[in-house]
Motif scaffolding. Structure first.
Motif, PDB file in Angstrom:
ATOM      1  N   GLU A 251       0.819  -1.204   0.000  1.00  0.00           N
ATOM      2  CA  GLU A 251       0.000   0.000   0.000  1.00  0.00           C
ATOM      3  C   GLU A 251       0.860   1.264   0.000  1.00  0.00           C
ATOM      4  O   GLU A 251       0.548   2.246  -0.705  1.00  0.00           O
ATOM      5  CB  GLU A 251      -0.922  -0.007   1.218  1.00  0.00           C
ATOM      6  CG  GLU A 251      -2.010  -1.079   1.195  1.00  0.00           C
ATOM      7  CD  GLU A 251      -1.495  -2.492   1.526  1.00  0.00           C
ATOM      8  OE1 GLU A 251      -2.266  -3.443   1.366  1.00  0.00           O
ATOM      9  OE2 GLU A 251      -0.316  -2.624   1.942  1.00  0.00           O
ATOM     10  N   TYR A 252       1.957   1.241   0.743  1.00  0.00           N
ATOM     11  CA  TYR A 252       2.885   2.383   0.783  1.00  0.00           C
ATOM     12  C   TYR A 252       3.516   2.600  -0.594  1.00  0.00           C
ATOM     13  O   TYR A 252       3.617   3.741  -1.078  1.00  0.00           O
ATOM     14  CB  TYR A 252       3.959   2.119   1.830  1.00  0.00           C
ATOM     15  CG  TYR A 252       4.964   3.239   2.003  1.00  0.00           C
ATOM     16  CD1 TYR A 252       4.773   4.241   2.945  1.00  0.00           C
ATOM     17  CD2 TYR A 252       6.128   3.282   1.225  1.00  0.00           C
ATOM     18  CE1 TYR A 252       5.698   5.270   3.108  1.00  0.00           C
ATOM     19  CE2 TYR A 252       7.058   4.295   1.385  1.00  0.00           C
ATOM     20  CZ  TYR A 252       6.839   5.287   2.333  1.00  0.00           C
ATOM     21  OH  TYR A 252       7.755   6.299   2.481  1.00  0.00           O
ATOM     22  N   LEU A 253       3.919   1.519  -1.238  1.00  0.00           N
ATOM     23  CA  LEU A 253       4.528   1.640  -2.558  1.00  0.00           C
ATOM     24  C   LEU A 253       3.540   2.132  -3.606  1.00  0.00           C
ATOM     25  O   LEU A 253       3.919   2.880  -4.515  1.00  0.00           O
ATOM     26  CB  LEU A 253       5.119   0.291  -2.984  1.00  0.00           C
ATOM     27  CG  LEU A 253       6.610   0.087  -2.660  1.00  0.00           C
ATOM     28  CD1 LEU A 253       6.844   0.085  -1.153  1.00  0.00           C
ATOM     29  CD2 LEU A 253       7.141  -1.181  -3.300  1.00  0.00           C
ATOM     30  N   MET A 254       2.280   1.728  -3.486  1.00  0.00           N
ATOM     31  CA  MET A 254       1.282   2.227  -4.436  1.00  0.00           C
ATOM     32  C   MET A 254       1.068   3.726  -4.242  1.00  0.00           C
ATOM     33  O   MET A 254       0.967   4.487  -5.219  1.00  0.00           O
ATOM     34  CB  MET A 254      -0.044   1.482  -4.273  1.00  0.00           C
ATOM     35  CG  MET A 254      -1.065   1.854  -5.345  1.00  0.00           C
ATOM     36  SD  MET A 254      -2.601   0.909  -5.267  1.00  0.00           S
ATOM     37  CE  MET A 254      -3.345   1.638  -3.810  1.00  0.00           C
ATOM     38  N   ASP A 255       1.019   4.176  -2.982  1.00  0.00           N
ATOM     39  CA  ASP A 255       0.849   5.603  -2.707  1.00  0.00           C
ATOM     40  C   ASP A 255       2.013   6.424  -3.246  1.00  0.00           C
ATOM     41  O   ASP A 255       1.863   7.616  -3.540  1.00  0.00           O
ATOM     42  CB  ASP A 255       0.704   5.840  -1.201  1.00  0.00           C
ATOM     43  CG  ASP A 255      -0.614   5.331  -0.652  1.00  0.00           C
ATOM     44  OD1 ASP A 255      -1.539   5.109  -1.462  1.00  0.00           O
ATOM     45  OD2 ASP A 255      -0.714   5.134   0.570  1.00  0.00           O
ATOM     46  N   HIS A 256       3.208   5.791  -3.371  1.00  0.00           N
ATOM     47  CA  HIS A 256       4.397   6.513  -3.813  1.00  0.00           C
ATOM     48  C   HIS A 256       4.796   6.153  -5.244  1.00  0.00           C
ATOM     49  O   HIS A 256       5.920   6.433  -5.672  1.00  0.00           O
ATOM     50  CB  HIS A 256       5.555   6.249  -2.845  1.00  0.00           C
ATOM     51  CG  HIS A 256       5.367   6.887  -1.510  1.00  0.00           C
ATOM     52  ND1 HIS A 256       4.533   6.356  -0.548  1.00  0.00           N
ATOM     53  CD2 HIS A 256       5.875   8.026  -0.969  1.00  0.00           C
ATOM     54  CE1 HIS A 256       4.550   7.137   0.523  1.00  0.00           C
ATOM     55  NE2 HIS A 256       5.350   8.145   0.290  1.00  0.00           N
ATOM     56  N   GLY A 257       3.891   5.549  -5.989  1.00  0.00           N
ATOM     57  CA  GLY A 257       4.097   5.356  -7.417  1.00  0.00           C
ATOM     58  C   GLY A 257       4.948   4.179  -7.837  1.00  0.00           C
ATOM     59  O   GLY A 257       5.293   4.066  -9.017  1.00  0.00           O
ATOM     60  N   MET A 258       5.288   3.291  -6.924  1.00  0.00           N
ATOM     61  CA  MET A 258       6.121   2.144  -7.280  1.00  0.00           C
ATOM     62  C   MET A 258       5.297   0.918  -7.673  1.00  0.00           C
ATOM     63  O   MET A 258       5.819  -0.014  -8.282  1.00  0.00           O
ATOM     64  CB  MET A 258       7.035   1.781  -6.113  1.00  0.00           C
ATOM     65  CG  MET A 258       8.051   2.852  -5.754  1.00  0.00           C
ATOM     66  SD  MET A 258       9.262   3.108  -7.070  1.00  0.00           S
ATOM     67  CE  MET A 258      10.198   1.591  -6.978  1.00  0.00           C
ATOM     68  N   VAL A 259       4.036   0.911  -7.310  1.00  0.00           N
ATOM     69  CA  VAL A 259       3.128  -0.192  -7.627  1.00  0.00           C
ATOM     70  C   VAL A 259       1.869   0.409  -8.239  1.00  0.00           C
ATOM     71  O   VAL A 259       1.388   1.452  -7.795  1.00  0.00           O
ATOM     72  CB  VAL A 259       2.794  -1.005  -6.350  1.00  0.00           C
ATOM     73  CG1 VAL A 259       1.610  -1.923  -6.590  1.00  0.00           C
ATOM     74  CG2 VAL A 259       4.008  -1.817  -5.908  1.00  0.00           C
ATOM     75  N   ASP A 260       1.340  -0.252  -9.276  1.00  0.00           N
ATOM     76  CA  ASP A 260       0.161   0.272  -9.967  1.00  0.00           C
ATOM     77  C   ASP A 260      -1.146  -0.073  -9.270  1.00  0.00           C
ATOM     78  O   ASP A 260      -2.097   0.706  -9.314  1.00  0.00           O
ATOM     79  CB  ASP A 260       0.122  -0.264 -11.398  1.00  0.00           C
ATOM     80  CG  ASP A 260       1.302   0.216 -12.224  1.00  0.00           C
ATOM     81  OD1 ASP A 260       1.496   1.439 -12.337  1.00  0.00           O
ATOM     82  OD2 ASP A 260       2.049  -0.640 -12.742  1.00  0.00           O
ATOM     83  N   ALA A 261      -1.199  -1.242  -8.632  1.00  0.00           N
ATOM     84  CA  ALA A 261      -2.450  -1.661  -7.995  1.00  0.00           C
ATOM     85  C   ALA A 261      -2.174  -2.688  -6.914  1.00  0.00           C
ATOM     86  O   ALA A 261      -1.259  -3.511  -7.044  1.00  0.00           O
ATOM     87  CB  ALA A 261      -3.410  -2.243  -9.033  1.00  0.00           C
ATOM     88  N   VAL A 262      -2.951  -2.638  -5.850  1.00  0.00           N
ATOM     89  CA  VAL A 262      -2.940  -3.662  -4.806  1.00  0.00           C
ATOM     90  C   VAL A 262      -4.247  -4.432  -4.945  1.00  0.00           C
ATOM     91  O   VAL A 262      -5.331  -3.868  -4.759  1.00  0.00           O
ATOM     92  CB  VAL A 262      -2.811  -3.043  -3.402  1.00  0.00           C
ATOM     93  CG1 VAL A 262      -2.882  -4.130  -2.332  1.00  0.00           C
ATOM     94  CG2 VAL A 262      -1.507  -2.251  -3.285  1.00  0.00           C
ATOM     95  N   VAL A 263      -4.138  -5.721  -5.284  1.00  0.00           N
ATOM     96  CA  VAL A 263      -5.318  -6.494  -5.658  1.00  0.00           C
ATOM     97  C   VAL A 263      -5.412  -7.758  -4.803  1.00  0.00           C
ATOM     98  O   VAL A 263      -4.482  -8.581  -4.808  1.00  0.00           O
ATOM     99  CB  VAL A 263      -5.258  -6.895  -7.152  1.00  0.00           C
ATOM    100  CG1 VAL A 263      -6.533  -7.622  -7.560  1.00  0.00           C
ATOM    101  CG2 VAL A 263      -5.052  -5.658  -8.028  1.00  0.00           C
ATOM    102  N   PRO A 264      -6.515  -7.943  -4.068  1.00  0.00           N
ATOM    103  CA  PRO A 264      -6.704  -9.189  -3.295  1.00  0.00           C
ATOM    104  C   PRO A 264      -6.761 -10.398  -4.216  1.00  0.00           C
ATOM    105  O   PRO A 264      -7.105 -10.287  -5.397  1.00  0.00           O
ATOM    106  CB  PRO A 264      -8.051  -8.965  -2.595  1.00  0.00           C
ATOM    107  CG  PRO A 264      -8.260  -7.486  -2.626  1.00  0.00           C
ATOM    108  CD  PRO A 264      -7.615  -6.991  -3.867  1.00  0.00           C
TER     109      PRO A 264
END
Length: 289
Positions: A251-264
């Protein structure tokens, strides 16, 4: 007589008879300690319904979850010499490999499979953390290269699912050579104009993060997964600052642009299917209407 029949005999039988109740009916969540009925746990792909914790998922279960109808073909990897460096730490590397293989039933930390997702041809290379912490040695590098070549041959997408502590120290510089090898493998897929997705599972660290794991056209992560290069303690000691509590989480990486999506996990087949439909519809004339 009634006292003996009704009270004493049942206690004796309970003491001498084997317990018929299986010891694996319930699973304790490692995050919230909730007891989960094992069938419900398996149906949720090793996810806790109470806190949402995503526990490790073996490659064969991940393949069954992602591929259409749970149907897939495992791609065999050519055997290699186990220990060219004759490495030894607290025990011989050959002994460590033998013990790990006997314990897990696995040959190494990666499994490659091919099938279809949403009707599109795909090749998935998934790590298994049970095998020496999912560390990347020459066999893992071979697996990524083979998966890339198989994706190109099948004109399909390549999906990698890392879950690893990084490069395998017992293979020394040979393990570090897998970083450029896996990057070159990704370039084979790119040169063929095919999609490359990364599904980051917990944890993804070290040399894997420094190579193919952060090069996806789309970077997907599982909830709560720890993703990074160096460990939190090492970074704090280096920068001499206290890091945020959620530092290096998906979630932290998505907020900072390193991950495009967090998907269950329950949403991953549909999500990846939509990505494939968007990126491959014009390339695959066999796609159903």
């Amino acid at each position: 007589m009634n006292w003996i029949t009704n009270s004493v005999l049942p206690k004796i039988k309970a003491w001498v008879q084997a317990d018929d109740v299986p010891d694996n009916l319930w699973i304790k969540c490692s995050a919230c300690s909730q007891m989960i009925f094992h069938r419900e746990y398996e149906q949720a792909f090793n996810c806790c319904a109470t806190c949402g914790h995503h526990a490790p998922l073996p490659p064969e279960h991940r393949f069954a979850m992602l591929f259409d109808g749970g149907k897939y073909d495992v791609i065999s990897l050519s055997p290699i010499e186990d220990d060219p460096l004759k490495f030894r730490d607290s025990k011989k590397y050959t002994d460590r490999l033998r013990d790990t293989r006997n314990k897990t039933g696995l040959n190494d930390a990666i499994t490659v499979a091919a099938g279809q997702i949403n009707g599109y041809s795909c090749v998935i290379a998934a790590f298994d953390f049970r095998f020496m912490g999912g560390s990347m040695g020459r066999m893992v590098g071979n697996g990524i290269v083979r998966a890339a070549k198989e994706a190109v041959a099948r004109k399909g997408a390549l999906i990698t699912v890392p879950s690893t502590g990084g490069a395998r120290m017992q293979e020394g510089v040979l393990s570090l050579m897998q970083l450029p090898r896996t990057i070159a493998a990704v370039e084979l897929v790119r040169d063929a104009g095919l999609p490359y997705f990364v599904l980051l599972a917990h944890p993804t660290t070290g040399g894997v993060t420094a190579s193919f794991a952060m090069l996806g056209d789309i970077q997907i992560a599982e909830p709560g997964a720890i993703i990074g290069f160096a460990g939190r303690r090492v970074i704090e000691e280096t920068v001499r600052e206290k890091l945020p509590e959620d530092f290096q989480t998906a979630e932290y990486l998505m907020d900072h642009g390193m991950v495009d999506a967090v998907v269950p996990r329950t949403e991953q087949p549909e999500y990846i299917g939509r990505l494939l439909d968007f990126m491959m519809r014009s390339k695959d004339s066999r796609k159903r209407a």
